[in-house]
Design a protein around this motif. Structure first.
Motif, PDB file in Angstrom:
ATOM      1  N   LEU A 242     -12.662  25.127  13.475  1.00  0.00           N
ATOM      2  CA  LEU A 242     -12.615  24.358  12.240  1.00  0.00           C
ATOM      3  C   LEU A 242     -12.783  22.865  12.521  1.00  0.00           C
ATOM      4  CD1 LEU A 242      -9.641  26.057  10.334  1.00  0.00           C
ATOM      5  CD2 LEU A 242     -12.093  26.560  10.175  1.00  0.00           C
ATOM      6  N   ASN A 243     -13.551  22.201  11.668  1.00  0.00           N
ATOM      7  CA  ASN A 243     -13.710  20.752  11.722  1.00  0.00           C
ATOM      8  C   ASN A 243     -12.700  20.132  10.761  1.00  0.00           C
ATOM      9  OD1 ASN A 243     -14.562  18.086  11.759  1.00  0.00           O
ATOM     10  ND2 ASN A 243     -16.407  18.458  10.560  1.00  0.00           N
ATOM     11  N   VAL A 244     -11.719  19.426  11.303  1.00  0.00           N
ATOM     12  CA  VAL A 244     -10.630  18.863  10.495  1.00  0.00           C
ATOM     13  C   VAL A 244     -10.736  17.337  10.496  1.00  0.00           C
ATOM     14  CG1 VAL A 244      -8.138  18.786  10.114  1.00  0.00           C
ATOM     15  CG2 VAL A 244      -9.177  20.806  11.210  1.00  0.00           C
ATOM     16  N   HIS A 245     -10.878  16.760   9.314  1.00  0.00           N
ATOM     17  CA  HIS A 245     -11.018  15.296   9.187  1.00  0.00           C
ATOM     18  C   HIS A 245      -9.789  14.730   8.475  1.00  0.00           C
ATOM     19  CE1 HIS A 245     -13.355  11.524   8.960  1.00  0.00           C
ATOM     20  NE2 HIS A 245     -12.699  11.344   7.821  1.00  0.00           N
ATOM     21  N   LEU A 246      -9.359  13.551   8.925  1.00  0.00           N
ATOM     22  CA  LEU A 246      -8.198  12.865   8.337  1.00  0.00           C
ATOM     23  C   LEU A 246      -8.606  11.504   7.816  1.00  0.00           C
ATOM     24  CD1 LEU A 246      -5.147  12.254   7.882  1.00  0.00           C
ATOM     25  CD2 LEU A 246      -5.051  11.565  10.290  1.00  0.00           C
ATOM     26  N   MET A 247      -8.110  11.148   6.646  1.00  0.00           N
ATOM     27  CA  MET A 247      -8.346   9.828   6.075  1.00  0.00           C
ATOM     28  C   MET A 247      -7.139   9.440   5.226  1.00  0.00           C
ATOM     29  SD  MET A 247     -10.917  10.687   2.912  1.00  0.00           S
ATOM     30  CE  MET A 247     -10.538   9.114   2.122  1.00  0.00           C
ATOM     31  N   THR A 248      -7.060   8.155   4.865  1.00  0.00           N
ATOM     32  CA  THR A 248      -5.996   7.682   3.983  1.00  0.00           C
ATOM     33  C   THR A 248      -6.613   7.091   2.721  1.00  0.00           C
ATOM     34  OG1 THR A 248      -5.835   5.360   4.658  1.00  0.00           O
ATOM     35  CG2 THR A 248      -4.763   6.997   6.080  1.00  0.00           C
ATOM     36  N   THR A 249      -5.808   7.012   1.681  1.00  0.00           N
ATOM     37  CA  THR A 249      -6.280   6.406   0.426  1.00  0.00           C
ATOM     38  C   THR A 249      -6.148   4.888   0.448  1.00  0.00           C
ATOM     39  OG1 THR A 249      -4.107   6.666  -0.624  1.00  0.00           O
ATOM     40  CG2 THR A 249      -5.706   8.456  -0.928  1.00  0.00           C
ATOM     41  N   ASP A 250      -5.631   4.319   1.559  1.00  0.00           N
ATOM     42  CA  ASP A 250      -5.493   2.863   1.643  1.00  0.00           C
ATOM     43  C   ASP A 250      -6.829   2.167   1.418  1.00  0.00           C
ATOM     44  OD1 ASP A 250      -2.866   3.272   2.228  1.00  0.00           O
ATOM     45  OD2 ASP A 250      -3.017   2.818   4.363  1.00  0.00           O
ATOM     46  N   GLY A 251      -7.916   2.796   1.851  1.00  0.00           N
ATOM     47  CA  GLY A 251      -9.223   2.187   1.707  1.00  0.00           C
ATOM     48  C   GLY A 251      -9.695   2.042   0.280  1.00  0.00           C
ATOM     49  N   PHE A 252      -8.992   2.694  -0.655  1.00  0.00           N
ATOM     50  CA  PHE A 252      -9.394   2.629  -2.054  1.00  0.00           C
ATOM     51  C   PHE A 252      -8.570   1.621  -2.852  1.00  0.00           C
ATOM     52  CE2 PHE A 252     -10.884   6.632  -0.435  1.00  0.00           C
ATOM     53  CZ  PHE A 252     -12.169   6.704  -0.950  1.00  0.00           C
ATOM     54  N   ILE A 253      -7.705   0.891  -2.146  1.00  0.00           N
ATOM     55  CA  ILE A 253      -7.014  -0.210  -2.807  1.00  0.00           C
ATOM     56  C   ILE A 253      -8.006  -1.361  -2.942  1.00  0.00           C
ATOM     57  CG2 ILE A 253      -6.121  -1.462  -0.770  1.00  0.00           C
ATOM     58  CD1 ILE A 253      -3.397  -1.532  -2.254  1.00  0.00           C
ATOM     59  N   TYR A 254      -7.907  -2.122  -4.001  1.00  0.00           N
ATOM     60  CA  TYR A 254      -8.830  -3.243  -4.168  1.00  0.00           C
ATOM     61  C   TYR A 254      -8.602  -4.278  -3.065  1.00  0.00           C
ATOM     62  CZ  TYR A 254      -9.956  -1.630  -8.916  1.00  0.00           C
ATOM     63  OH  TYR A 254     -10.386  -0.902  -9.996  1.00  0.00           O
ATOM     64  N   PRO A 255      -9.666  -4.956  -2.597  1.00  0.00           N
ATOM     65  CA  PRO A 255      -9.482  -6.035  -1.612  1.00  0.00           C
ATOM     66  C   PRO A 255      -8.538  -7.105  -2.165  1.00  0.00           C
ATOM     67  CG  PRO A 255     -11.805  -5.468  -1.841  1.00  0.00           C
ATOM     68  CD  PRO A 255     -11.072  -4.736  -2.931  1.00  0.00           C
ATOM     69  N   ASN A 256      -7.884  -7.836  -1.296  1.00  0.00           N
ATOM     70  CA  ASN A 256      -6.907  -8.843  -1.719  1.00  0.00           C
ATOM     71  C   ASN A 256      -7.486  -9.844  -2.706  1.00  0.00           C
ATOM     72  OD1 ASN A 256      -4.959  -7.651  -0.146  1.00  0.00           O
ATOM     73  ND2 ASN A 256      -5.108  -9.130   1.532  1.00  0.00           N
ATOM     74  N   GLU A 257      -8.723 -10.285  -2.462  1.00  0.00           N
ATOM     75  CA  GLU A 257      -9.342 -11.258  -3.365  1.00  0.00           C
ATOM     76  C   GLU A 257      -9.519 -10.678  -4.762  1.00  0.00           C
ATOM     77  OE1 GLU A 257     -10.031 -14.521  -3.128  1.00  0.00           O
ATOM     78  OE2 GLU A 257      -8.888 -14.376  -1.262  1.00  0.00           O
ATOM     79  N   GLU A 258      -9.898  -9.398  -4.811  1.00  0.00           N
ATOM     80  CA  GLU A 258     -10.069  -8.748  -6.112  1.00  0.00           C
ATOM     81  C   GLU A 258      -8.720  -8.561  -6.800  1.00  0.00           C
ATOM     82  OE1 GLU A 258     -11.920  -6.912  -9.396  1.00  0.00           O
ATOM     83  OE2 GLU A 258     -12.637  -8.257  -7.823  1.00  0.00           O
ATOM     84  N   LEU A 259      -7.693  -8.236  -6.025  1.00  0.00           N
ATOM     85  CA  LEU A 259      -6.348  -8.108  -6.596  1.00  0.00           C
ATOM     86  C   LEU A 259      -5.892  -9.429  -7.194  1.00  0.00           C
ATOM     87  CD1 LEU A 259      -4.569  -5.958  -3.841  1.00  0.00           C
ATOM     88  CD2 LEU A 259      -5.197  -5.220  -6.147  1.00  0.00           C
ATOM     89  N   LYS A 260      -6.173 -10.530  -6.495  1.00  0.00           N
ATOM     90  CA  LYS A 260      -5.804 -11.853  -6.998  1.00  0.00           C
ATOM     91  C   LYS A 260      -6.587 -12.185  -8.265  1.00  0.00           C
ATOM     92  CE  LYS A 260      -4.576 -13.573  -2.390  1.00  0.00           C
ATOM     93  NZ  LYS A 260      -4.978 -14.439  -1.246  1.00  0.00           N
ATOM     94  N   ARG A 261      -7.863 -11.835  -8.271  1.00  0.00           N
ATOM     95  CA  ARG A 261      -8.696 -12.116  -9.441  1.00  0.00           C
ATOM     96  C   ARG A 261      -8.193 -11.370 -10.671  1.00  0.00           C
ATOM     97  NH1 ARG A 261     -12.761 -10.362 -12.477  1.00  0.00           N
ATOM     98  NH2 ARG A 261     -12.745  -8.295 -11.513  1.00  0.00           N
ATOM     99  N   ARG A 262      -7.683 -10.168 -10.448  1.00  0.00           N
ATOM    100  CA  ARG A 262      -7.178  -9.340 -11.542  1.00  0.00           C
ATOM    101  C   ARG A 262      -5.706  -9.626 -11.863  1.00  0.00           C
ATOM    102  NH1 ARG A 262      -9.860  -3.804 -12.116  1.00  0.00           N
ATOM    103  NH2 ARG A 262     -11.913  -4.042 -11.172  1.00  0.00           N
ATOM    104  N   GLY A 263      -5.086 -10.530 -11.091  1.00  0.00           N
ATOM    105  CA  GLY A 263      -3.670 -10.809 -11.291  1.00  0.00           C
ATOM    106  C   GLY A 263      -2.775  -9.667 -10.851  1.00  0.00           C
ATOM    107  N   LEU A 264      -3.235  -8.911  -9.836  1.00  0.00           N
ATOM    108  CA  LEU A 264      -2.513  -7.724  -9.403  1.00  0.00           C
ATOM    109  C   LEU A 264      -1.975  -7.824  -7.974  1.00  0.00           C
ATOM    110  CD1 LEU A 264      -4.875  -4.894 -10.741  1.00  0.00           C
ATOM    111  CD2 LEU A 264      -2.646  -5.568 -11.679  1.00  0.00           C
ATOM    112  N   PHE A 265      -2.094  -9.000  -7.358  1.00  0.00           N
ATOM    113  CA  PHE A 265      -1.701  -9.079  -5.953  1.00  0.00           C
ATOM    114  C   PHE A 265      -0.225  -8.736  -5.756  1.00  0.00           C
ATOM    115  CE2 PHE A 265      -0.589 -11.242  -1.949  1.00  0.00           C
ATOM    116  CZ  PHE A 265      -1.546 -10.662  -1.126  1.00  0.00           C
ATOM    117  N   ASP A 266       0.616  -9.134  -6.687  1.00  0.00           N
ATOM    118  CA  ASP A 266       2.042  -8.821  -6.582  1.00  0.00           C
ATOM    119  C   ASP A 266       2.334  -7.357  -6.930  1.00  0.00           C
ATOM    120  OD1 ASP A 266       2.637 -11.393  -5.824  1.00  0.00           O
ATOM    121  OD2 ASP A 266       3.105 -12.074  -7.860  1.00  0.00           O
TER     122      ASP A 266
END
Length: 304
Positions: free
Chosen positions: A111-135
């Motif tokens: 079996l080919n087993v792959h692992l990943m996290t959902t961390d990569g789907f969080i918006y980049p910090n700059e985008e979070l700041k632009r949206r007022g979501l950094f906090d």
């Protein structure tokens, strides 16, 4: 809990085969998360049984796909078997995810087993700041759930090579221009605090794509203790690395850094846990409950 079969540690361990441990002590030390506690006995008694059960469910899916092909007289895509792993920060999700990948790959080498996290789907910090979501970083609205849903659709559609963004703990941000790749695995393990969360705006529920889901559970007081212990170790590890996100905190007043971590726990992580993470616990296929020193003492398996 309703709808779950409860097993204590000894009962669950009885489902493990004698040759279940396929990892060495040194290998285990390398894959465990910072601050997590796990040993070869845990692998044998907890994960040995879990591997056996996961393969049972995996085979059930493959059998169903084969029968569908026969009934419909056409090929039915053998989509990856997807395992979601959720729980609070600092509870040991990454250890479980990495360990499952190693054990599944070694126990079933075909079996080919792959692992990943959902961390990569969080918006980049700059985008979070632009949206007022950094906090609000880490809360449901800080993730690009449309991108994650599209990614999962591509996985199930059988695309040969699917790219996804990568997150760096050292930078505490998305890594520009860096991507992971999923290439038609037999089993895909997805780990993240948001894997079982319900959408707030009618989007597709991410867990609808999962064949099996695991929730790592522990009392709030223990998780807070583990979070603070991990934070202090992170400071010590990075006080000589100017490129690391924690470098300035590690070299500033320690009391200020500890206060910041305590505030982060109280105003971000604990709120997120209570409002968005813990309520999804009873949506999981299996719950691993931890007690002192990260010891798993109870296992809950969903009946229906």
């Amino acid at each position: 809990m309703k709808n779950y079969l409860r097993f204590n540690r000894d009962e669950w361990a009885s489902f493990s085969s004698n040759d279940a441990v396929r990892i060495t002590k040194d290998e285990l030390a390398k894959i465990k998360s910072l601050g997590d506690v796990i040993n070869l006995t845990d692998v044998q008694e907890i994960y040995g049984s879990l591997i056996n059960y996961l393969y049972l469910v995996y085979q059930e899916k493959r059998t169903l796909q084969q029968k569908q092909s026969e009934f419909l007289r056409q090929h039915v895509l053998a989509a990856p078997f997807i395992i979601g792993i959720s729980g609070s920060v600092a509870v040991g999700k990454s250890t479980t995810a990495r360990l499952l990948q190693v054990l599944l790959s070694r126990t079933f080498p075909n079996l080919n087993v792959h692992l990943m996290t959902t961390d990569g789907f969080i918006y980049p910090n700059e985008e979070l700041k632009r949206r007022g979501l950094f906090d609000r970083k880490g809360f449901p609205e800080s993730y690009n759930m449309n991108l994650l849903s599209d990614f999962l659709k591509d996985v199930l559609s059988g695309k040969e090579n699917i790219a996804y963004p990568l997150y760096s703990q050292e930078l505490s941000d998305i890594v520009p221009g860096k991507y992971g790749h999923v290439k038609q695995p037999d089993i895909l393990i997805i780990e993240g605090i948001n894997t079982l969360q319900l959408p707030t705006n009618g989007q597709i529920v991410t867990s609808d794509f999962f064949d099996f889901s695991i929730y790592i559970d522990a009392d709030e007081e223990l998780i807070e203790k583990w979070f603070m212990q991990r934070f202090e170790r992170v400071l010590e590890m990075n006080k000589n690395d100017p490129t690391n996100f924690y470098y300035e905190m590690a070299n500033g007043p320690r009391a200020d850094a500890i206060q910041l971590a305590q505030d982060t726990w109280q105003m971000v992580n604990l709120v997120n846990l209570r409002e968005y993470i813990a309520p999804t616990k009873q949506r999981a296929s299996l719950i691993l409950h931890k007690t002192t020193s990260h010891k798993i003492d109870e296992i809950y398996l969903r009946q229906f």
